[in-house]
Scaffold this motif. Structure first.
Motif, PDB file in Angstrom:
ATOM      1  N   GLY A 137      -3.816   1.769  12.683  1.00 46.16           N
ATOM      2  CA  GLY A 137      -2.780   2.099  11.719  1.00 46.16           C
ATOM      3  C   GLY A 137      -3.180   1.607  10.343  1.00 46.16           C
ATOM      4  N   GLU A 138      -3.463   2.537   9.441  1.00 46.41           N
ATOM      5  CA  GLU A 138      -3.803   2.177   8.069  1.00 46.41           C
ATOM      6  C   GLU A 138      -2.533   2.141   7.214  1.00 46.41           C
ATOM      7  OE1 GLU A 138      -7.253   4.231   6.414  1.00 46.41           O
ATOM      8  OE2 GLU A 138      -7.731   4.965   8.430  1.00 46.41           O
ATOM      9  N   LEU A 139      -2.523   1.239   6.235  1.00 49.10           N
ATOM     10  CA  LEU A 139      -1.339   1.076   5.386  1.00 49.10           C
ATOM     11  C   LEU A 139      -1.746   0.902   3.933  1.00 49.10           C
ATOM     12  CD1 LEU A 139      -0.674  -0.990   8.172  1.00 49.10           C
ATOM     13  CD2 LEU A 139       1.557  -0.333   7.266  1.00 49.10           C
ATOM     14  N   ILE A 140      -0.822   1.250   3.047  1.00 53.44           N
ATOM     15  CA  ILE A 140      -0.981   1.048   1.613  1.00 53.44           C
ATOM     16  C   ILE A 140       0.111   0.103   1.143  1.00 53.44           C
ATOM     17  CG2 ILE A 140      -0.909   2.146  -0.666  1.00 53.44           C
ATOM     18  CD1 ILE A 140      -1.941   4.705   0.626  1.00 53.44           C
ATOM     19  N   VAL A 141      -0.260  -0.891   0.344  1.00 49.66           N
ATOM     20  CA  VAL A 141       0.696  -1.849  -0.199  1.00 49.66           C
ATOM     21  C   VAL A 141       0.801  -1.626  -1.708  1.00 49.66           C
ATOM     22  CG1 VAL A 141       1.286  -4.282  -0.477  1.00 49.66           C
ATOM     23  CG2 VAL A 141       0.105  -3.516   1.595  1.00 49.66           C
ATOM     24  N   PHE A 142       2.025  -1.434  -2.186  1.00 47.38           N
ATOM     25  CA  PHE A 142       2.275  -1.202  -3.600  1.00 47.38           C
ATOM     26  C   PHE A 142       2.744  -2.481  -4.294  1.00 47.38           C
ATOM     27  CE2 PHE A 142       2.509   2.942  -1.678  1.00 47.38           C
ATOM     28  CZ  PHE A 142       1.938   3.781  -2.627  1.00 47.38           C
ATOM     29  N   ASP A 143       2.554  -2.524  -5.584  1.00 42.27           N
ATOM     30  CA  ASP A 143       2.912  -3.679  -6.398  1.00 42.27           C
ATOM     31  C   ASP A 143       4.420  -3.969  -6.312  1.00 42.27           C
ATOM     32  OD1 ASP A 143       1.788  -5.490  -8.723  1.00 42.27           O
ATOM     33  OD2 ASP A 143       3.727  -4.725  -9.413  1.00 42.27           O
TER      34      ASP A 143
ATOM     35  N   ALA B 151       7.335  -1.819  -7.614  1.00 42.45           N
ATOM     36  CA  ALA B 151       7.879  -0.691  -6.862  1.00 42.45           C
ATOM     37  C   ALA B 151       9.109  -1.064  -6.053  1.00 42.45           C
ATOM     38  CB  ALA B 151       6.805  -0.123  -5.934  1.00 42.45           C
ATOM     39  N   ARG B 152       9.383  -2.353  -5.923  1.00 44.23           N
ATOM     40  CA  ARG B 152      10.448  -2.803  -5.030  1.00 44.23           C
ATOM     41  C   ARG B 152      11.826  -2.212  -5.353  1.00 44.23           C
ATOM     42  NH1 ARG B 152      13.800  -3.449  -2.059  1.00 44.23           N
ATOM     43  NH2 ARG B 152      14.385  -5.212  -0.746  1.00 44.23           N
ATOM     44  N   PRO B 153      12.221  -2.030  -6.619  1.00 41.98           N
ATOM     45  CA  PRO B 153      13.556  -1.467  -6.887  1.00 41.98           C
ATOM     46  C   PRO B 153      13.744  -0.044  -6.365  1.00 41.98           C
ATOM     47  CG  PRO B 153      12.716  -2.597  -8.837  1.00 41.98           C
ATOM     48  CD  PRO B 153      11.585  -2.516  -7.864  1.00 41.98           C
ATOM     49  N   LEU B 154      12.674   0.648  -6.042  1.00 42.66           N
ATOM     50  CA  LEU B 154      12.793   2.012  -5.531  1.00 42.66           C
ATOM     51  C   LEU B 154      13.317   2.053  -4.106  1.00 42.66           C
ATOM     52  CD1 LEU B 154       9.407   3.588  -6.746  1.00 42.66           C
ATOM     53  CD2 LEU B 154      11.688   4.010  -7.683  1.00 42.66           C
TER      54      LEU B 154
ATOM     55  N   SER C  68       8.656   0.834   3.481  1.00 41.03           N
ATOM     56  CA  SER C  68       9.382  -0.394   3.791  1.00 41.03           C
ATOM     57  C   SER C  68       9.116  -1.475   2.761  1.00 41.03           C
ATOM     58  CB  SER C  68       8.974  -0.908   5.177  1.00 41.03           C
ATOM     59  OG  SER C  68       9.530  -2.178   5.440  1.00 41.03           O
ATOM     60  N   PRO C  69      10.147  -2.232   2.401  1.00 43.58           N
ATOM     61  CA  PRO C  69       9.892  -3.464   1.642  1.00 43.58           C
ATOM     62  C   PRO C  69       9.144  -4.455   2.519  1.00 43.58           C
ATOM     63  CG  PRO C  69      12.244  -2.876   1.673  1.00 43.58           C
ATOM     64  CD  PRO C  69      11.566  -2.049   2.708  1.00 43.58           C
ATOM     65  N   THR C  70       8.500  -5.422   1.908  1.00 46.72           N
ATOM     66  CA  THR C  70       7.908  -6.538   2.645  1.00 46.72           C
ATOM     67  C   THR C  70       8.637  -7.819   2.260  1.00 46.72           C
ATOM     68  OG1 THR C  70       6.255  -7.258   1.019  1.00 46.72           O
ATOM     69  CG2 THR C  70       5.693  -5.356   2.393  1.00 46.72           C
ATOM     70  N   ILE C  71       8.426  -8.874   3.042  1.00 49.92           N
ATOM     71  CA  ILE C  71       9.109 -10.128   2.730  1.00 49.92           C
ATOM     72  C   ILE C  71       8.559 -10.761   1.463  1.00 49.92           C
ATOM     73  CG2 ILE C  71       9.604 -10.532   5.170  1.00 49.92           C
ATOM     74  CD1 ILE C  71       7.452 -12.724   5.089  1.00 49.92           C
ATOM     75  N   TYR C  72       7.432 -10.254   0.978  1.00 45.04           N
ATOM     76  CA  TYR C  72       6.827 -10.805  -0.234  1.00 45.04           C
ATOM     77  C   TYR C  72       7.222 -10.029  -1.482  1.00 45.04           C
ATOM     78  CZ  TYR C  72       4.049 -13.171   3.279  1.00 45.04           C
ATOM     79  OH  TYR C  72       3.661 -13.920   4.363  1.00 45.04           O
ATOM     80  N   GLY C  73       8.069  -8.992  -1.327  1.00 40.73           N
ATOM     81  CA  GLY C  73       8.545  -8.266  -2.488  1.00 40.73           C
ATOM     82  C   GLY C  73       7.746  -7.026  -2.830  1.00 40.73           C
TER      83      GLY C  73
ATOM     84  N   GLU D 152       3.435   4.166  -8.702  1.00 41.30           N
ATOM     85  CA  GLU D 152       3.308   2.707  -8.808  1.00 41.30           C
ATOM     86  C   GLU D 152       1.887   2.271  -8.466  1.00 41.30           C
ATOM     87  OE1 GLU D 152       5.695   0.868  -9.985  1.00 41.30           O
ATOM     88  OE2 GLU D 152       7.170   2.509 -10.046  1.00 41.30           O
ATOM     89  N   GLU D 153       1.557   1.057  -8.880  1.00 41.56           N
ATOM     90  CA  GLU D 153       0.207   0.524  -8.669  1.00 41.56           C
ATOM     91  C   GLU D 153       0.008   0.110  -7.214  1.00 41.56           C
ATOM     92  OE1 GLU D 153      -2.712  -3.084 -10.268  1.00 41.56           O
ATOM     93  OE2 GLU D 153      -0.761  -2.738 -11.198  1.00 41.56           O
ATOM     94  N   ILE D 154      -1.128   0.472  -6.662  1.00 38.59           N
ATOM     95  CA  ILE D 154      -1.511   0.044  -5.320  1.00 38.59           C
ATOM     96  C   ILE D 154      -2.265  -1.281  -5.432  1.00 38.59           C
ATOM     97  CG2 ILE D 154      -2.944   0.573  -3.313  1.00 38.59           C
ATOM     98  CD1 ILE D 154      -2.391   3.532  -3.843  1.00 38.59           C
ATOM     99  N   THR D 155      -1.814  -2.284  -4.697  1.00 32.10           N
ATOM    100  CA  THR D 155      -2.449  -3.600  -4.769  1.00 32.10           C
ATOM    101  C   THR D 155      -3.339  -3.910  -3.573  1.00 32.10           C
ATOM    102  OG1 THR D 155      -0.532  -4.653  -3.729  1.00 32.10           O
ATOM    103  CG2 THR D 155      -0.538  -4.519  -6.126  1.00 32.10           C
ATOM    104  N   ALA D 156      -3.157  -3.202  -2.470  1.00 35.79           N
ATOM    105  CA  ALA D 156      -3.979  -3.492  -1.286  1.00 35.79           C
ATOM    106  C   ALA D 156      -3.896  -2.342  -0.300  1.00 35.79           C
ATOM    107  CB  ALA D 156      -3.515  -4.780  -0.602  1.00 35.79           C
ATOM    108  N   THR D 157      -4.923  -2.209   0.523  1.00 31.63           N
ATOM    109  CA  THR D 157      -4.911  -1.322   1.687  1.00 31.63           C
ATOM    110  C   THR D 157      -5.481  -2.112   2.863  1.00 31.63           C
ATOM    111  OG1 THR D 157      -7.122  -0.428   1.246  1.00 31.63           O
ATOM    112  CG2 THR D 157      -5.245   0.744   0.282  1.00 31.63           C
TER     113      THR D 157
END
Length: 220
Positions: free
Chosen positions: A104-110, A113-116, A135-140, A181-186
Motif C-alpha cells: 500500500g503506497e501513500l502520499i502525505v501532504f503538508d 492541507a489539514r483545514p480541507l 485522512s488526517p493524521t495525528i501529526y496534523g 497542496e505540497e507533498i511532504t512524503a511518500t
C-alpha cells in the motif's frame, strides 16, 4: 448529498450520499506499538530484538524456540508474525495459508492541507479493501492512499511512479483541492494478505500454540 458536502465542502463533485461512523479513529501504528512494548517491558517482559525464528520443537511442558541468536524456551507460542505468520505456522507442521504481501503506497501532504479535511473520508469498500481514502493524521498532516498491489517480495516497501500516479488520479476525484497542496512524503507498507478472505485465529491447547494470522480482504 447535501449533508455530505456540508460536512466535507472540499469533496469532489458526484457524491450521492454518505455513512457517518462516529467511532472511526486515527492512530499512529509505529508509536502505538512502541508504547505497548514499553509498557510490557516495564511490567517484566523480556523483549528480544533482531532474532529470526529458525525452528520450533514442542515438548511435554514447553516449546524450544531456535533463533539466529540462540535458544529460547516458552510455555506458549503466540504467532502474530504478520508477513512471516505462514512461515512460523509451517515450522509447527501446518500448511493452512500463504502470506501474499499486499503493498500500500501513500502520499502525505503538508499540514497546510489539514483545514480541507474534517474527517476520515472513505469510498465504498471493494473486495480488495477499503480503497483509497483521504485522512488526517495525528501529526496534523493529510494522507492519501493506499494502493493495493499483491507482490512477492516481503521486504519491498519502495514506492513507484505507477502507484503514486494512481493515487494522484484518485485524489483528483475525491478531493481535487488537495492536489494543490505540497507533498511532504511518500511511503509504502505491506499487509499480510493471504489467499483466503478471513483471518486465521486458532488455539491448539495440546501444543500450547495460538495463531493470529492474515487479514480480511475487505479490510473491515
Amino acid at each position: 448529498a447535501d449533508e455530505v458536502y456540508r460536512r466535507e465542502p472540499a469533496l469532489g463533485p458526484g457524491g450521492l450520499g454518505g455513512l457517518v461512523i462516529p467511532d472511526e479513529s486515527i492512530i499512529c501504528s509505529c508509536t502505538s506499538a512502541l508504547a505497548y512494548a514499553t509498557e510490557a517491558v516495564s511490567r517484566g517482559l523480556y523483549l528480544y530484538l533482531d532474532q529470526m525464528v529458525t525452528g520450533l520443537e514442542v515438548n511435554a511442558t514447553e516449546t524450544q524456540v531456535s533463533t539466529t541468536r540462540g535458544m529460547l524456551s516458552a510455555r506458549w507460542v503466540v504467532n502474530a508474525a504478520g508477513l512471516g505468520a505462514d512461515v512460523i505456522d509451517r515450522l509447527l507442521g501446518h500448511d493452512r495459508f500463504t502470506v501474499v504481501p499486499r503493498k500500500g503506497e501513500l502520499i502525505v501532504f503538508d499540514k497546510c492541507a489539514r483545514p480541507l479535511v474534517n474527517s476520515i473520508v472513505l469510498p465504498v469498500p471493494s473486495s480488495r479493501g477499503k480503497g483509497v481514502l483521504v485522512s488526517p493524521t495525528i501529526y496534523g498532516n493529510v494522507m492519501l492512499g493506499p494502493t493495493a498491489e499483491n507482490i512477492s517480495d516481503r521486504g519491498d516497501t519502495s514506492t513507484s511512479v505507477d502507484g503514486l500516479s494512481f493515487l494522484v488520479d484518485k485524489g483528483e476525484r475525491i478531493m481535487p483541492r488537495l492536489l494543490d497542496e505540497e507533498i511532504t512524503a511518500t511511503y509504502a507498507g505491506l499487509r499480510a494478505s493471504t489467499e483466503h478472505d478471513v483471518y486465521f485465529v486458532d488455539c491448539d491447547p495440546q501444543s500450547r500454540y495460538v495463531l493470529l494470522g492474515g487479514i480480511r480482504s475487505t479490510g473491515l
